[in-house]
Write a protein that holds these residues in place. Structure first.
Motif, PDB file in Angstrom:
ATOM      1  N   SER A 266       0.826  -1.208   0.000  1.00  0.00           N
ATOM      2  CA  SER A 266       0.000   0.000   0.000  1.00  0.00           C
ATOM      3  C   SER A 266       0.864   1.263   0.000  1.00  0.00           C
TER       4      SER A 266
ATOM      5  N   LYS B  31       0.699   4.659  -2.291  1.00  0.00           N
ATOM      6  CA  LYS B  31       0.450   5.950  -1.651  1.00  0.00           C
ATOM      7  C   LYS B  31       1.537   6.974  -1.959  1.00  0.00           C
ATOM      8  N   SER B  32       2.772   6.504  -2.065  1.00  0.00           N
ATOM      9  CA  SER B  32       3.869   7.457  -2.261  1.00  0.00           C
ATOM     10  C   SER B  32       4.503   7.345  -3.643  1.00  0.00           C
TER      11      SER B  32
ATOM     12  N   SER C 104       0.573  11.354   1.828  1.00  0.00           N
ATOM     13  CA  SER C 104       0.856  10.098   2.517  1.00  0.00           C
ATOM     14  C   SER C 104       1.939  10.238   3.581  1.00  0.00           C
TER      15      SER C 104
END
Length: 177
Positions: free
Chosen positions: A75, A79-80, A107
């Motif tokens: 995840s 997110k990044s 994030s």
């Protein structure tokens, strides 16, 4: 609990009224902006997916802590993703100016710093709301917390953009935004 216990769609949630007949959620429009993972990010994502698959394929006791760790790592890649920064810059360039009461969720602090730099370059005023801002009432902020002060200034239109990390993501009561 052997299946779904309760399900509430966004459409139904937007129709729920409070005791005064007002909607409890503000209507909003959602426009996802899709970006791609880099080759390295995609390779790491696929490696983690394979590890998750192998762990889940074991019929005996599955180490849920290890599985959760792998899910969180995977995840974090999404997110990044590096392509999110140029993506947000392109989106900000397309939006009508001045930006007013815009929320941007980041994030981590690296992502927040990069987005803040873009906003600064574009001369768009912004303020961060993270776990770093005080939550205790203070005379410096008129008897309210630093976080409440920032949110109040944002709600009044004195701050164009709020950058948030793990704050405000469970909802914030700013109907004008």
């Amino acid at each position: 609990f052997n299946g779904t216990v309760y399900e509430l769609s966004i459409k139904k949630a937007l129709g729920i009224l409070d005791e005064n007949g007002n909607a409890i959620l503000c209507p909003y429009e959602y426009y996802p902006q899709f970006v791609e993972l880099s080759d390295d990010e995609l390779t790491k994502y696929r490696e983690l997916t394979a590890k998750i698959g192998k762990l889940k394929a074991i019929k005996e006791k599955v180490d849920t802590i290890q599985l959760e760790y792998l899910y969180n790592q995977r995840s974090a890649i999404v997110k990044s993703a590096g392509s999110k920064i140029p993506g947000v810059k392109m989106l900000l360039e397309q939006l009508p100016k001045p930006l007013n009461q815009c929320l941007i969720y980041c994030s981590d602090f690296d992502q927040l710093r990069l987005v803040a730099e873009i906003l600064h370059e574009m001369k768009i005023d912004s303020q961060q709301v993270t776990g770093s801002e005080g939550t205790a009432p203070s005379d410096e902020f008129g008897g309210i917390s630093e976080r409440e002060y920032i949110i109040q200034k944002f709600a009044q239109g004195h701050i164009g953009v709020l950058l948030a990390i793990k704050c405000l993501d469970e909802g914030v009561d700013i109907p004008s935004a």
